[in-house]
Design an enzyme around this catalytic site. Structure first.
Site, PDB file in Angstrom:
ATOM      1  N   ASP A  75       6.298 -12.750   1.387  1.00  0.00           N
ATOM      2  CA  ASP A  75       4.969 -11.963   1.476  1.00  0.00           C
ATOM      3  C   ASP A  75       4.934 -10.478   1.244  1.00  0.00           C
ATOM      4  O   ASP A  75       5.841 -10.032   1.565  1.00  0.00           O
ATOM      5  CB  ASP A  75       4.350 -12.726   2.701  1.00  0.00           C
ATOM      6  CG  ASP A  75       5.122 -12.196   4.023  1.00  0.00           C
ATOM      7  OD1 ASP A  75       6.419 -12.269   3.897  1.00  0.00           O
ATOM      8  OD2 ASP A  75       4.495 -11.863   5.069  1.00  0.00           O
ATOM      9  N   GLU A 137       6.411 -12.679   6.916  1.00  0.00           N
ATOM     10  CA  GLU A 137       7.212 -11.851   7.847  1.00  0.00           C
ATOM     11  C   GLU A 137       6.525 -10.390   8.112  1.00  0.00           C
ATOM     12  O   GLU A 137       6.602  -9.835   9.101  1.00  0.00           O
ATOM     13  CB  GLU A 137       8.510 -11.009   6.637  1.00  0.00           C
ATOM     14  CG  GLU A 137       9.647 -10.249   7.396  1.00  0.00           C
ATOM     15  CD  GLU A 137       9.238  -8.766   7.419  1.00  0.00           C
ATOM     16  OE1 GLU A 137       9.691  -8.053   8.016  1.00  0.00           O
ATOM     17  OE2 GLU A 137       7.967  -8.420   6.627  1.00  0.00           O
TER      18      GLU A 137
HETATM   19 ZN    ZN Z   1       9.740  -6.223   4.196  1.00  0.00          ZN
END
Ligand code: ZN
Length: 387
Positions: A75, A137
């Site tokens: 992401d 993340e």
């Molecule tokens: Zn990162």
């Protein structure tokens, strides 16, 4: 033969998928899965609850312990509100830089790791090269948790984990932990002239925020532990960056919501901080309920990122140092997935190409020289696994 230009072609493909954390990453996962399949490698998906996104991991080489996990996230952060001079979803090379969202954080590393797969196959690695590609993340390192658990349970046990967040190929051996609570204060609205008969959610929230101020002052005044001393600042911080509440200046506020996060130095337990905050919340809430029993405070955990604690003689650190030649001591203040891997028992280090200063920015880029350094790193990892 895998080459740097293949890594570059993979990067072009990865950046073209606009995998902003709020959106699906499945087209990217499909592509990566196909790529791996093309090399005879079967990958496993670990889905999010809604099955809108998936982590992906694979193990290349023999089914034995002692391999290396290369960890990266799929992401990226949004581009809205940023003024880009290039198309964020196309890699544009100019002036020795590769521009595009995620080139630095961290599709550059992911592309290099994927390009290392055919290299590992060709080299006939004797211990496996493993890839862990995560989701969410950027939402607080929350997506990788079930994948890390599955790898710990099912994959041949790796000797080292390299989390390829941009560190300019330096071996980062420690970072703070992170813990965030959304705090929703529900008061009781009355006319402000009669405020003693109501409960003002904003003013109650202020007590909790002032508790954060007091913790910061106390932490700052204390002598840091040896584990904490290497950090900047060398103490646990408590921060409120966003608040919303109230409807009019002459109404006691019914609602106030804010985010409060801890950046916890290694050596202190995030849970201790959580308990301290919960105790303060209980105290404030008791005062509110004494006036209006229907009022209260709700806490929701938004993220909980374990710290990366520097390991004494850690295998991952030794590997990164041997390859990069970096013998300096580096810790960072941002959280990464490294803490989750370490918590699962893996020796873990953060080491990746690019500079964190370019992450999340408009016109994000990775220097071509850093990308090349990342490729040399992959070649050395594979050579080590084949030896
Ligand atoms: Zn990162």
């Amino acid at each position: 033969m895998a080459t740097l230009s293949e890594a570059r072609r993979i990067l072009d493909r990865l950046v073209a998928f606009p995998t902003v954390s709020r959106d699906t990453n499945l087209p990217l996962v499909d592509w990566v899965e196909d790529y791996l399949k093309g090399h005879g490698v079967t990958a496993r998906r670990v889905w999010n609850e809604e099955r809108t996104k998936a982590n992906l991991w694979c193990s290349v080489g023999p089914d034995v312990a002692g391999g290396v996990i290369l960890s990266g996230h799929s992401d990226v952060v949004p581009v809205e509100g940023q003024s880009w001079t290039t198309d964020p979803w196309t890699v544009t090379e100019k002036d020795g830089r590769l521009y595009g969202r995620g080139t630095c954080d961290m599709k550059g590393f992911v592309a290099l790791a994927l390009a290392a797969v055919p290299l590992a196959l060709k080299a006939g690695v004797r211990r496996p090269l493993q890839i862990a590609l995560s989701i969410d993340e950027e939402l607080g390192c929350v997506g990788c948790v079930p994948m890390v658990a599955e790898m710990a349970a099912r994959a041949p046990r790796a000797a080292a984990v390299i989390v390829g967040e941009p560190s300019r190929m330096r071996a980062v051996t420690g970072h703070k932990g992170g813990l965030m609570f959304r705090t929703e204060v529900t008061g009781f609205p009355v006319h402000s002239s009669l405020m003693h008969t109501g409960v003002n959610a904003i003013m109650e929230a202020a007590k909790l925020i002032d508790w954060a101020n007091a913790q910061n002052a106390a932490n700052r005044a204390a002598v840091p532990s040896p584990l904490a001393a290497v950090f900047d600042p060398p103490w646990t911080t408590v921060h409120v960056g966003q608040i919303r509440g109230g409807t009019a200046h002459n109404i006691t506020a019914e609602h106030c919501t804010f985010g409060l996060d801890f950046r916890v130095v290694p050596g202190e337990a995030a849970e201790d901080w959580a308990r301290a905050y919960q105790a303060k919340v209980a105290e404030v809430e008791a005062g509110m309920k004494a006036v209006r029993p229907e009022t209260g405070v709700t806490l929701t955990r938004v993220f909980d990122v374990p710290p990366l604690v520097p390991e004494a003689g850690g295998a991952a650190e030794a590997l990164a140092r041997a390859i990069t030649g970096d013998n300096g001591s580096h810790v960072v203040s941002y959280g990464t997935e490294a803490g989750h891997f370490q918590k699962a028992g893996y020796s873990t280090v953060v080491c990746g190409p690019g500079d964190i200063a370019q992450a999340h920015q408009a016109d994000e880029y990775i220097e071509v020289a850093e990308f090349e350094a990342g490729w040399r790193f992959m070649q050395a990892v594979v050579a080590g696994l084949a030896a």
